[in-house]
Design a protein around this motif. Structure first.
Motif, mmCIF file in Angstrom:
data_model
loop_
_atom_site.group_PDB
_atom_site.id
_atom_site.type_symbol
_atom_site.label_atom_id
_atom_site.label_comp_id
_atom_site.label_asym_id
_atom_site.label_seq_id
_atom_site.Cartn_x
_atom_site.Cartn_y
_atom_site.Cartn_z
ATOM 1 N N HIS A 118 0.826 -1.203 0.000
ATOM 2 C CA HIS A 118 0.000 0.000 0.000
ATOM 3 C C HIS A 118 0.864 1.260 0.000
ATOM 4 C CE1 HIS A 118 -3.029 -2.955 1.440
ATOM 5 N NE2 HIS A 118 -3.862 -2.185 0.760
ATOM 6 N N LEU A 146 0.807 4.224 -2.650
ATOM 7 C CA LEU A 146 0.645 5.619 -2.232
ATOM 8 C C LEU A 146 1.687 6.514 -2.891
ATOM 9 C CD1 LEU A 146 -0.121 5.355 1.599
ATOM 10 C CD2 LEU A 146 -1.618 6.290 -0.160
ATOM 11 N N HIS A 206 -7.231 8.452 -1.406
ATOM 12 C CA HIS A 206 -8.429 8.159 -0.627
ATOM 13 C C HIS A 206 -8.888 6.720 -0.833
ATOM 14 C CE1 HIS A 206 -9.435 12.002 1.165
ATOM 15 N NE2 HIS A 206 -9.134 12.606 0.029
ATOM 16 N N TRP A 208 -6.570 4.398 1.036
ATOM 17 C CA TRP A 208 -6.886 4.470 2.469
ATOM 18 C C TRP A 208 -8.094 3.590 2.808
ATOM 19 C CZ3 TRP A 208 -5.283 6.728 7.031
ATOM 20 C CH2 TRP A 208 -6.229 6.852 8.043
ATOM 21 N N TYR A 214 -7.133 -0.075 2.410
ATOM 22 C CA TYR A 214 -6.157 -0.489 3.428
ATOM 23 C C TYR A 214 -6.832 -0.688 4.785
ATOM 24 C CZ TYR A 214 -2.560 0.155 7.006
ATOM 25 O OH TYR A 214 -1.768 0.023 8.122
ATOM 26 N N THR A 215 -7.676 0.258 5.173
ATOM 27 C CA THR A 215 -8.318 0.173 6.488
ATOM 28 C C THR A 215 -9.420 -0.875 6.539
ATOM 29 O OG1 THR A 215 -9.785 2.007 5.837
ATOM 30 C CG2 THR A 215 -7.800 2.559 7.112
ATOM 31 N N PRO A 263 -4.826 0.842 11.330
ATOM 32 C CA PRO A 263 -3.632 1.598 10.903
ATOM 33 C C PRO A 263 -2.563 1.687 11.987
ATOM 34 C CG PRO A 263 -5.618 2.732 10.262
ATOM 35 C CD PRO A 263 -6.056 1.611 11.143
ATOM 36 N N PHE A 293 0.391 8.184 5.436
ATOM 37 C CA PHE A 293 -0.821 8.793 4.875
ATOM 38 C C PHE A 293 -0.832 10.302 5.110
ATOM 39 C CE2 PHE A 293 -2.767 4.517 4.661
ATOM 40 C CZ PHE A 293 -3.382 4.614 3.425
ATOM 41 N N TYR A 317 -1.306 13.133 2.233
ATOM 42 C CA TYR A 317 -2.309 14.192 2.259
ATOM 43 C C TYR A 317 -1.655 15.570 2.255
ATOM 44 C CZ TYR A 317 -5.849 10.661 3.364
ATOM 45 O OH TYR A 317 -6.694 9.585 3.322
ATOM 46 N N SER A 347 -8.105 15.814 5.633
ATOM 47 C CA SER A 347 -7.814 14.400 5.847
ATOM 48 C C SER A 347 -6.504 14.219 6.603
ATOM 49 C CB SER A 347 -7.753 13.666 4.502
ATOM 50 O OG SER A 347 -8.992 13.730 3.841
ATOM 51 N N ALA A 374 -6.053 12.298 10.238
ATOM 52 C CA ALA A 374 -5.095 11.216 10.447
ATOM 53 C C ALA A 374 -4.096 11.567 11.548
ATOM 54 C CB ALA A 374 -4.368 10.913 9.141
ATOM 55 N N VAL A 414 -13.407 8.646 4.281
ATOM 56 C CA VAL A 414 -12.107 8.055 4.593
ATOM 57 C C VAL A 414 -12.263 7.368 5.931
ATOM 58 C CG1 VAL A 414 -9.677 8.486 5.000
ATOM 59 C CG2 VAL A 414 -10.906 9.865 3.353
#
Length: 796
Positions: free
Chosen positions: A92, A96, A109, A112, A115-116, A121, A129, A133, A141, A145, A209
């Protein structure tokens, strides 16, 4: 190639290839930029039922990122799906990096969200992340995070260590997620990022998100806890607070409604690291970090490890720098204060971002206060900090400060040329070529390569010698030729070709210096070099040439008629024959050319052509027409045209009136001078120093010295303001300056009213001179006998 030869030797000697050998071969191709060969190697392993591991695909994706090769990313993901290779956290991360490289916030996005679905996380992934962002300017966002990261740090549930290679690593095991859906891979296709569809529009922060739990992540949490969390979220759906962060403070759990900046208590739920974050309609308020900035938050961070503190500091730095890029000083200040509140010491990089945000949001002087705060704490600013301060002071034309900070720059990074270019542009605006020479010497010492913008500014700064002080001559023309030759030679040495702006500045410089033949020669060169330039840019070049020809009064002889005609007419005809469009400026210049030919009929013909092409006369058009009439000493016609422009609602300016004042002064027509001055007063057009000079000189040269002094005093008052109430309000302050006997008061006046208030300084100096000459200063100019006489004269 050496890796492939080694592998072939292993095959010839029947040495089995193992996992490490496969990885080494793949690394050789990927790091060397042989992406096609690397993918063929992955295919070869698949066809021969060799072992497949997620790290091998991660290495390939990393090679795609470093070589900016996006064509094989989708094929790699498809191969992973076919081989049933799951994605790890590193996978991931590689995706990214590719999304950030393509400036695709939508893909970030989506990554994210995917992945989640399978991971809770980790602090390392949250930091990554946040970096993404911040790079893409999604402050909302990134802020959400960062809040999640702070919660994990406070709980002490995050642990970091440093590997033998110096990399930060988490204690959690990175287990690749399973590939359940075939469409799962396609959603990450970086060849088709623009066609991705999401719930909402992530570019506008409308897409969700989420950080949530899934039954597939059994290795992290129990099903019971997961169901309990889901029930807690479902219970809040009626409150419409999807944009929320689950926090536990003093044993109680709260939803911090990010968009509204208030806390709403919810059912008692055990916080176990599962957080749901929605970035839709996310608006940061001053209270966003109120819960996190408590004493317990600070105490919790004091117990964290040094690697985790560094990771938090880097994340804050990323966000503060992103705020500077997005001109969001309020959020930058909030983040900076939050760092101090939780006991996280800002670094030089933190201050660098905060200074940039402060300059963008509150001005360079406020940024300077931050730098002084750094100095008090014995923190040395970065070269980037010096550079942004220099740029800020260059834009405010405080050249001493700008040059001082540019001299503090010690590295030779190519990006620093922007700082010096900004300073050079300010030198050109303030007409300080000597300072520009020092700036260029600094660039040379640092060995920073010049770019085309630098040369464009050099033509403006050094393309003239005498202008604007006096007209060019043979010696100055020789000097200009040498300078331009040296600049162009340096351009060739550095492999830089002329741009439209550099050629435009060069042609303008030659025209200002009066080097007409050289200017026309470069116009021909520009037409050949800049053949892709649009018609409007070419028109601008011709306007510069026409203006220079009119000012230089260059005359050429046409063989087909024994009549002297202005060279500008010949260039204008050439321009029209080539089909180049003319604009209002072109016609205004040609009307002014008619004033030198003293032909009002030709000026009317140009006006007719101008109207047929859809251009309406403007203030400059009437100014040029008045010049034609004045060239024929037709003052009555000029005054009638002035009245006509007023009746047609033309926006009158001081230059229009000064045009008539100049000719009236030259011809000793005091009657016309007085009519124009009174017309200015009735139209509420404030005079400028030029207006004062023509009026004062007209009376002096006609031996009306007392009237000249009275007119000077009245017009100086009008320069300060046309409103009598404003004059009375400023009387006490200005009178103190005018009547002050201190010999340094004049320099103080000039210093105080520099820049945009330069006319005010001129007016005060005139009034001070009148007082020194023994004339009493009246702050009611309308009571002046001279002003009354002019008003009666115009009325009758």
């Amino acid at each position: 190639m050496f890796a492939m030869e080694t592998w072939k030797i292993m095959e010839d000697k029947m040495i089995d290839i193992n996992k490490r050998s496969c990885i080494f071969i793949l690394q050789a191709f990927s790091k060397g930029g042989y992406i096609k060969e690397a993918f063929n190697w992955l295919n070869f392993l698949a066809e021969n039922d060799r072992m497949h591991y997620a790290p091998m695909f991660n290495i390939f994706l990393s090679g795609c990122w470093s070589s900016k090769s996006f064509n094989h990313v989708d094929r790699c993901l498809e191969l992973m799906e076919n081989q049933l290779v799951g994605k790890s956290e590193i996978t991931h991360w590689e995706l990214l990096k590719l999304a950030v490289l393509q400036r695709n916030l939508s893909a970030v996005h989506e990554i994210w969200k995917e992945y989640t679905r399978y991971y809770s996380p980790s602090v390392i992934m949250l930091r990554k992340f946040i970096w993404c962002y911040a790079k893409l300017g999604d402050l909302d966002s990134g802020n959400a995070a960062l809040k999640h990261l702070l919660v994990l740090a406070r709980q002490g549930s995050a642990s970091l260590s440093i590997s033998g290679t110096g990399n930060y690593q988490s204690s959690a095991v990175d287990i690749p997620i399973p590939t359940k859906e075939k469409s799962y891979e396609k959603r990450f296709s970086l060849d088709n990022l623009s066609s991705l569809t999401f719930e909402g529009n992530p570019e506008k922060n409308e897409g969700p998100v989420e950080v949530s739990m899934d039954e597939s992540s059994m290795g992290h949490h129990s099903i019971m806890k997961n169901l309990e969390l889901k029930k807690s979220f479902e219970s809040q759906s009626k409150l419409n607070i999807i944009d929320a962060l689950l926090l536990k403070i003093n044993g109680n759990t709260f939803f911090n409604e990010l968009g509204k900046g208030r806390c709403i208590p919810v059912a008692h739920t055990i916080f176990d690291g599962a957080v749901r974050i929605d970035s839709s309609n996310f608006q940061v308020k001053q209270e966003d970090f109120s819960e996190l900035s408590s004493g317990k938050m600070k105490q919790g961070l004091e117990m964290t490890s040094c690697p985790l503190k560094n990771l938090l500091r880097w994340s804050f730095n990323d966000m503060i720098h992103a705020c500077a890029q997005s001109n969001n000083y309020q959020m930058a200040e909030q983040l900076f204060l939050q760092m101090l509140d939780i006991g996280l010491k800002p670094s030089e990089h933190t201050y660098d971002g905060f200074v940039k945000a402060a300059i963008e949001g509150k001005g360079v002087d406020y940024g300077m206060k931050v730098v002084k705060m750094m100095q008090e704490r014995n923190i040395k600013p970065y070269n980037n900090t010096f550079a942004v301060l220099s740029v800020g002071y260059s834009r405010t034309l405080e050249l001493d400060m700008a040059e001082s900070f540019s001299n503090k720059i010690s590295d030779k990074l190519p990006k620093n040329i922007h700082t010096f270019n900004t300073l050079l542009a300010a030198c050109g605006f303030m007409d300080e070529p000597e300072r520009a020479v020092r700036v260029l010497a600094k660039i040379k010492r640092l060995k920073i390569k010049l770019n085309i913008r630098t040369y464009e500014l050099m033509f403006t700064l050094f393309g003239t010698v005498n202008v604007p002080y006096e007209r060019g001559n043979i010696l100055s023309h020789m000097d200009v030729t040498k300078r331009i030759g040296a600049i162009e030679m340096d351009m060739m040495k550095n492999g830089i070709h002329h741009s439209y702006a550099s050629m435009k500045n060069l042609i303008r410089a030659l025209g200002s210096e009066g080097m007409i033949q050289d200017m026309l020669r470069y116009l021909d060169i520009a037409e050949n070099l800049l053949w892709q330039t649009d018609a409007h840019q070419t028109n601008d070049l011709y306007n510069i040439v026409l203006h220079a020809l009119v000012k230089a009064k260059e005359v050429s002889r046409l063989l087909n008629s024994a009549v002297n005609r202005h060279k500008a007419i010949e260039v204008f005809r050439s321009m029209r024959s080539c089909g180049l469009p003319a604009n209002v400026a072109t016609y205004n210049i040609m009307i002014e050319c008619c004033s030198m030919l003293k032909c009002f009929k030709s000026a009317c013909a140009i006006i007719s052509l101008m109207l047929r092409e859809g251009f309406y006369p403007q203030t400059l058009t009437y100014t040029a027409l008045i010049k034609v009439l004045l060239a024929n000493e037709d003052f009555e016609g000029a005054l009638n045209l002035l009245d006509q422009s007023h009746s047609e609602a033309i926006q009158l300016d001081v230059q229009l009136f000064n045009t008539i004042l100049r000719e009236a002064y030259i011809k000793r027509r005091i009657d016309v001078v007085e009519l124009v001055v009174e017309s200015m007063h009735r139209e509420k057009i404030q005079p400028n120093p030029t207006s004062l000079w023509y009026t004062f000189s007209a009376y002096v040269e006609s031996d009306f010295h007392s009237t000249a002094m009275e007119a000077l005093q009245v017009l100086s008052m009008r320069m300060i303001s046309e409103d009598n109430e404003i004059l009375q309000g400023k009387k006490s302050v200005f009178e103190e300056l005018i009547l002050n006997e201190d010999p340094d008061v004049e320099s103080e006046i000039i210093k105080t009213f520099k820049g945009s208030q330069e006319f005010l300084a001129t007016a005060l100096m005139n009034l001070r001179w009148c007082a020194i000459m023994g004339y009493s200063i009246s702050w009611s100019p309308e009571e002046s006998q001279w002003a009354k006489r002019l008003a009666n004269k115009v009325s009758t």
